[in-house]
Design an enzyme around this catalytic site. Structure first.
Site, mmCIF file in Angstrom:
data_model
loop_
_atom_site.group_PDB
_atom_site.id
_atom_site.type_symbol
_atom_site.label_atom_id
_atom_site.label_comp_id
_atom_site.label_asym_id
_atom_site.label_seq_id
_atom_site.Cartn_x
_atom_site.Cartn_y
_atom_site.Cartn_z
ATOM 1 N N THR A 126 0.795 -1.231 0.000
ATOM 2 C CA THR A 126 0.000 0.000 0.000
ATOM 3 C C THR A 126 0.829 1.284 0.000
ATOM 4 O O THR A 126 1.924 1.325 0.569
ATOM 5 C CB THR A 126 -0.912 0.021 1.246
ATOM 6 O OG1 THR A 126 -1.413 1.346 1.457
ATOM 7 C CG2 THR A 126 -0.173 -0.380 2.515
ATOM 8 N N GLU A 128 0.252 3.640 1.835
ATOM 9 C CA GLU A 128 0.392 4.063 3.248
ATOM 10 C C GLU A 128 1.818 3.828 3.757
ATOM 11 O O GLU A 128 2.227 4.426 4.743
ATOM 12 C CB GLU A 128 -0.599 3.298 4.124
ATOM 13 C CG GLU A 128 -1.987 3.890 4.152
ATOM 14 C CD GLU A 128 -2.056 5.246 4.841
ATOM 15 O OE1 GLU A 128 -1.632 5.350 6.000
ATOM 16 O OE2 GLU A 128 -2.531 6.201 4.213
ATOM 17 N N TYR A 151 -1.041 0.359 10.869
ATOM 18 C CA TYR A 151 -1.369 -0.311 9.601
ATOM 19 C C TYR A 151 -0.185 -0.195 8.625
ATOM 20 O O TYR A 151 0.271 -1.195 8.053
ATOM 21 C CB TYR A 151 -2.623 0.323 8.996
ATOM 22 C CG TYR A 151 -2.896 -0.117 7.572
ATOM 23 C CD1 TYR A 151 -3.514 -1.331 7.295
ATOM 24 C CD2 TYR A 151 -2.512 0.689 6.487
ATOM 25 C CE1 TYR A 151 -3.759 -1.736 5.976
ATOM 26 C CE2 TYR A 151 -2.752 0.291 5.175
ATOM 27 C CZ TYR A 151 -3.377 -0.922 4.927
ATOM 28 O OH TYR A 151 -3.600 -1.320 3.627
ATOM 29 N N LYS A 155 2.334 -3.210 7.147
ATOM 30 C CA LYS A 155 2.441 -3.512 5.718
ATOM 31 C C LYS A 155 3.902 -3.411 5.233
ATOM 32 O O LYS A 155 4.272 -4.052 4.264
ATOM 33 C CB LYS A 155 1.537 -2.569 4.920
ATOM 34 C CG LYS A 155 0.044 -2.903 5.054
ATOM 35 C CD LYS A 155 -0.353 -4.073 4.155
ATOM 36 C CE LYS A 155 -1.846 -4.303 4.122
ATOM 37 N NZ LYS A 155 -2.273 -5.302 3.144
HETATM 38 P P1 NDP Z 1 -11.255 -5.018 2.724
HETATM 39 O O1 NDP Z 1 -11.092 -4.545 4.112
HETATM 40 O O2 NDP Z 1 -12.492 -4.661 1.969
HETATM 41 O O3 NDP Z 1 -11.144 -6.614 2.707
HETATM 42 C C1 NDP Z 1 -10.209 -7.289 3.490
HETATM 43 C C2 NDP Z 1 -10.671 -8.703 3.727
HETATM 44 O O4 NDP Z 1 -9.713 -9.353 4.577
HETATM 45 C C3 NDP Z 1 -12.017 -8.825 4.437
HETATM 46 O O5 NDP Z 1 -12.905 -9.527 3.595
HETATM 47 C C4 NDP Z 1 -11.696 -9.606 5.702
HETATM 48 O O6 NDP Z 1 -12.578 -10.635 5.963
HETATM 49 C C5 NDP Z 1 -10.378 -10.269 5.369
HETATM 50 N N1 NDP Z 1 -9.643 -10.582 6.604
HETATM 51 C C6 NDP Z 1 -9.344 -9.741 7.625
HETATM 52 N N2 NDP Z 1 -8.697 -10.389 8.602
HETATM 53 C C7 NDP Z 1 -8.570 -11.691 8.196
HETATM 54 C C8 NDP Z 1 -7.995 -12.852 8.776
HETATM 55 N N3 NDP Z 1 -7.407 -12.816 9.965
HETATM 56 N N4 NDP Z 1 -8.032 -13.999 8.086
HETATM 57 C C9 NDP Z 1 -8.630 -14.061 6.873
HETATM 58 N N5 NDP Z 1 -9.219 -12.980 6.273
HETATM 59 C C10 NDP Z 1 -9.184 -11.811 6.934
HETATM 60 O O7 NDP Z 1 -9.966 -4.549 1.905
HETATM 61 P P2 NDP Z 1 -9.815 -4.190 0.351
HETATM 62 O O8 NDP Z 1 -10.486 -5.210 -0.446
HETATM 63 O O9 NDP Z 1 -10.113 -2.757 0.157
HETATM 64 O O10 NDP Z 1 -8.233 -4.303 0.179
HETATM 65 C C11 NDP Z 1 -7.608 -5.531 -0.152
HETATM 66 C C12 NDP Z 1 -6.165 -5.513 0.300
HETATM 67 O O11 NDP Z 1 -5.462 -4.461 -0.349
HETATM 68 C C13 NDP Z 1 -5.948 -5.276 1.791
HETATM 69 O O12 NDP Z 1 -4.827 -6.045 2.166
HETATM 70 C C14 NDP Z 1 -5.622 -3.800 1.903
HETATM 71 O O13 NDP Z 1 -4.838 -3.551 3.035
HETATM 72 C C15 NDP Z 1 -4.860 -3.593 0.617
HETATM 73 N N6 NDP Z 1 -4.932 -2.278 0.043
HETATM 74 C C16 NDP Z 1 -6.144 -1.728 -0.241
HETATM 75 C C17 NDP Z 1 -6.225 -0.519 -0.891
HETATM 76 C C18 NDP Z 1 -7.540 0.100 -1.204
HETATM 77 O O14 NDP Z 1 -7.558 1.294 -1.504
HETATM 78 N N7 NDP Z 1 -8.646 -0.638 -1.172
HETATM 79 C C19 NDP Z 1 -5.002 0.207 -1.291
HETATM 80 C C20 NDP Z 1 -3.780 -0.494 -0.974
HETATM 81 C C21 NDP Z 1 -3.763 -1.686 -0.346
HETATM 82 P P3 NDP Z 1 -13.998 -10.430 6.685
HETATM 83 O O15 NDP Z 1 -14.929 -10.209 5.551
HETATM 84 O O16 NDP Z 1 -14.122 -11.725 7.367
HETATM 85 O O17 NDP Z 1 -13.878 -9.258 7.608
HETATM 86 P P1 GDR Z 2 -6.933 5.486 3.839
HETATM 87 O O1 GDR Z 2 -8.474 5.585 3.443
HETATM 88 O O2 GDR Z 2 -6.693 5.780 5.253
HETATM 89 O O3 GDR Z 2 -6.192 6.321 2.823
HETATM 90 O O4 GDR Z 2 -6.655 3.938 3.612
HETATM 91 P P2 GDR Z 2 -9.681 6.345 4.128
HETATM 92 O O5 GDR Z 2 -10.747 6.404 3.095
HETATM 93 O O6 GDR Z 2 -10.042 5.766 5.441
HETATM 94 O O7 GDR Z 2 -9.083 7.810 4.397
HETATM 95 C C1 GDR Z 2 -8.618 8.634 3.342
HETATM 96 C C2 GDR Z 2 -8.344 10.043 3.872
HETATM 97 O O8 GDR Z 2 -9.583 10.675 4.218
HETATM 98 C C3 GDR Z 2 -9.436 11.297 5.476
HETATM 99 N N1 GDR Z 2 -10.744 11.438 6.129
HETATM 100 C C4 GDR Z 2 -11.533 10.424 6.537
HETATM 101 N N2 GDR Z 2 -11.384 9.090 6.452
HETATM 102 C C5 GDR Z 2 -12.383 8.297 6.943
HETATM 103 N N3 GDR Z 2 -12.269 6.965 6.816
HETATM 104 N N4 GDR Z 2 -13.481 8.820 7.540
HETATM 105 C C6 GDR Z 2 -13.676 10.183 7.665
HETATM 106 O O9 GDR Z 2 -14.668 10.625 8.219
HETATM 107 C C7 GDR Z 2 -12.654 11.020 7.127
HETATM 108 N N5 GDR Z 2 -12.509 12.357 7.055
HETATM 109 C C8 GDR Z 2 -11.361 12.600 6.458
HETATM 110 C C9 GDR Z 2 -8.477 10.383 6.232
HETATM 111 O O10 GDR Z 2 -7.943 11.037 7.366
HETATM 112 C C10 GDR Z 2 -7.480 10.072 5.137
HETATM 113 O O11 GDR Z 2 -6.540 11.094 5.028
HETATM 114 C C11 GDR Z 2 -7.165 3.241 2.488
HETATM 115 C C12 GDR Z 2 -7.362 1.767 2.920
HETATM 116 O O12 GDR Z 2 -8.007 1.083 1.891
HETATM 117 C C13 GDR Z 2 -6.013 1.112 3.192
HETATM 118 O O13 GDR Z 2 -6.212 -0.271 3.417
HETATM 119 C C14 GDR Z 2 -5.115 1.317 1.965
HETATM 120 O O14 GDR Z 2 -3.866 0.732 2.192
HETATM 121 C C15 GDR Z 2 -4.968 2.792 1.660
HETATM 122 O O15 GDR Z 2 -6.258 3.327 1.410
HETATM 123 C C16 GDR Z 2 -4.115 3.056 0.429
#
Ligand code: NDP
Ligand code: GDR
Length: 324
Positions: A126, A128, A151, A155
Site C-alpha cells: 500500500t 500508506e 497499519y 504492511k
Molecule cells: P477489505 O477490508 O475490503 O477486505 C479485506 C478482507 O480481509 C475482508 O474480507 C476480511 O474478511 C479479510 N480478513 C481480515 N482479517 C482476516 C484474517 N485474519 N483472516 C482471513 N481474512 C481476513 O480490503 P480491500 O479489499 O479494500 O483491500 C484488499 C487488500 O489491499 C488489503 O490487504 C488492503 O490492506 C490492501 N490495500 C487496499 C487498498 C484500497 O484502496 N482498497 C489500497 C492499498 C492496499 P472479513 O470479511 O471476514 O472481515
Molecule cells: P486510507 O483511506 O486511510 O487512505 O486507507 P480512508 O478512506 O479511510 O481515508 C482517506 C483520507 O480521508 C481522510 N478522512 C476520513 N477518512 C475516513 N475513513 N473517515 C472520515 O470521516 C474522514 N474524514 C477525512 C483520512 O484522514 C485520510 O486522510 C485506504 C485503505 O483502503 C487502506 O487499506 C489502503 O492501504 C490505503 O487506502 C491506500
C-alpha cells in the site's frame, strides 16, 4: 487444465473484483474465508459471482490453517488481499493489525515455501507505507518508506518479507503498491463510500449532514475494477517485481465531497458537511499521489475510470441501494 488461484480477502472489496476478472479468464478461483457462522456474501452478490467461487476456510492469524490449505490446493497463483485494512482502526487495534497484516503474510509465505514453492504470490502492499515521504511531491518504487500508522508499519514488514522470500528462496513473489481504490462495494467506513452513501441519504431525505475528519488530505483515488487487472498482470511477467499502481492524479477530501454533491446537483456542499474530531487520526498522511510510470511501461497497465466517473458511479449505486 484450468489455472487455479487462491484469493484471500474474498469477501472484501478487491477480492470480488479480482475473482470476477480471473473467472472471466477461465481460472478456477478458491476464495478464502475465515470461520463464520454466517458469512457476508453481499459484495460477491453485487458482482453476481457468489456461486462461481470454491470457498475454503482458513484464517491469516492461524498458521496451521494456511499450511493445510496451501498443501491441499497447490494453487498456481496466490493473491493475498486479506488484511485489517482500516488505517484508523489500526491505532485502536495495533496488535490485531500486526498479527494479521505482518505475521499472517509470513505464515502464508512459509506455507508456500514449504508446500508449494512454484505458486506465484501477490502481496497487497500500500501507498500508506510511504507516509510523509515523497519524491518531488509524488511516490514511486524508489521512494523510501515512512509509515504513519500501525497499519502502515505492519504492511512494511509484509512488503520486505515478500521481497525476502523472492530473493532468498526464488519464490515468484510480487508487491503491488496500490494507492486508494474504490467502488460501489467499498467498505462503508472509508471516506469515499462514507461520503457517497451520505450524499445519497441526503438526496433521499434520510440524513441532514455528513460528519468528517481532515478535509485537506490528498489521495490518488482510482477504481478497484481497474486495479485488479494490475495485480493479475504482475503475476504474468517473466520475472517477479514490485510495482506502484495509481492514477497519478491527486484530489483532496474536499474535492471528493464537492464531486459527490455535484452528482446530485448540489453546489453549496459546505451547508451539509460538519467537521468532527472523532474522525481525525493521531498521525495523518497529508498527501499520497502515485507515479505509475513503471506499471504503464512494464505491465502496459492504465486506469480507465476517472475520479469524477468513479464518484458518480458510487453515488448512483448508493441511491439505488437505499431506494430498495
Ligand atoms: P477489505 O477490508 O475490503 O477486505 C479485506 C478482507 O480481509 C475482508 O474480507 C476480511 O474478511 C479479510 N480478513 C481480515 N482479517 C482476516 C484474517 N485474519 N483472516 C482471513 N481474512 C481476513 O480490503 P480491500 O479489499 O479494500 O483491500 C484488499 C487488500 O489491499 C488489503 O490487504 C488492503 O490492506 C490492501 N490495500 C487496499 C487498498 C484500497 O484502496 N482498497 C489500497 C492499498 C492496499 P472479513 O470479511 O471476514 O472481515
Ligand atoms: P486510507 O483511506 O486511510 O487512505 O486507507 P480512508 O478512506 O479511510 O481515508 C482517506 C483520507 O480521508 C481522510 N478522512 C476520513 N477518512 C475516513 N475513513 N473517515 C472520515 O470521516 C474522514 N474524514 C477525512 C483520512 O484522514 C485520510 O486522510 C485506504 C485503505 O483502503 C487502506 O487499506 C489502503 O492501504 C490505503 O487506502 C491506500
Amino acid at each position: 487444465m484450468k489455472k487455479t488461484a487462491l484469493v484471500t480477502g474474498i469477501l472484501g472489496q478487491d477480492g470480488p473484483y479480482l475473482a470476477k476478472y480471473l473467472l472471466e479468464k477461465r481460472y478456477k478461483v478458491y476464495g478464502m474465508i475465515r470461520r463464520y457462522s454466517a458469512p457476508n456474501f453481499t459484495n460477491l452478490d453485487y458482482l453476481g459471482i457468489t456461486k462461481e467461487i470454491d470457498y475454503v476456510d482458513a484464517d491469516l492469524t492461524d498458521q496451521s490453517s494456511l499450511l493445510r490449505l496451501i498443501k491441499l490446493l497447490h494453487p498456481d497463483e496466490v493473491y493475498n488481499l486479506a488484511a485489517q485494512s482500516f488505517v484508523k482502526a489500526s491505532f485502536e487495534q495495533p496488535v490485531l493489525t500486526t498479527n494479521t497484516n505482518s505475521l499472517g503474510v509470513l505464515y502464508l509465505l512459509e506455507s508456500i515455501r514449504l508446500f508449494s514453492p512454484t505458486s506465484k504470490f501477490y502481496q497487497a502492499s500500500t501507498s500508506e507505507m510511504f507516509g510523509t515521504n515523497h519524491t518531488n511531491g509524488i511516490q514511486d518504487e524508489n521512494t523510501p518508506f515512512h509509515p504513519r500508522s500501525p497499519y502502515g508499519v505492519s504492511k512494511v514488514f509484509a512488503y520486505w518479507m515478500t521481497v525476502n522470500y523472492r530473493e532468498a528462496y526464488n519464490i515468484f513473489a510480487c508487491n503491488g503498491v496500490l494507492f486508494n481504490h474504490e467502488s460501489p462495494i467499498r467498505g462503508i467506513q472509508f471516506v469515499t463510500r462514507k461520503v457517497t452513501d451520505g450524499v445519497a441519504r441526503i438526496k433521499l431525505g434520510l440524513e441532514k449532514d455528513i460528519r468528517l475528519g481532515n478535509l485537506d488530505a490528498i489521495r490518488d483515488w482510482g477504481f478497484a475494477g481497474d486495479y485488479v487487472e494490475a495485480m493479475y498482470l504482475m503475476l504474468q511477467q517473466d520475472k517477479p517485481d514490485d510495482y506502484v499502481v495509481g492514477t497519478g492524479v491527486g484530489h483532496s477530501v474536499k474535492d471528493l465531497v464537492k464531486a459527490a454533491f455535484k452528482a446530485i446537483g448540489i453546489s453549496n456542499w459546505q451547508d451539509y458537511v460538519k467537521q468532527d474530531p472523532r474522525f481525525m487520526r493521531p498521525a495523518e498522511v497529508p498527501k499520497l499521489v502515485a507515479n505509475p510510470e513503471k506499471a504503464h511501461k512494464v505491465l502496459g497497465w492504465k486506469p480507465k475510470v476517472s475520479f469524477e466517473e468513479l464518484i458518480k458511479m458510487m453515488v448512483e449505486a448508493d441511491i439505488k441501494r437505499l431506494k430498495k
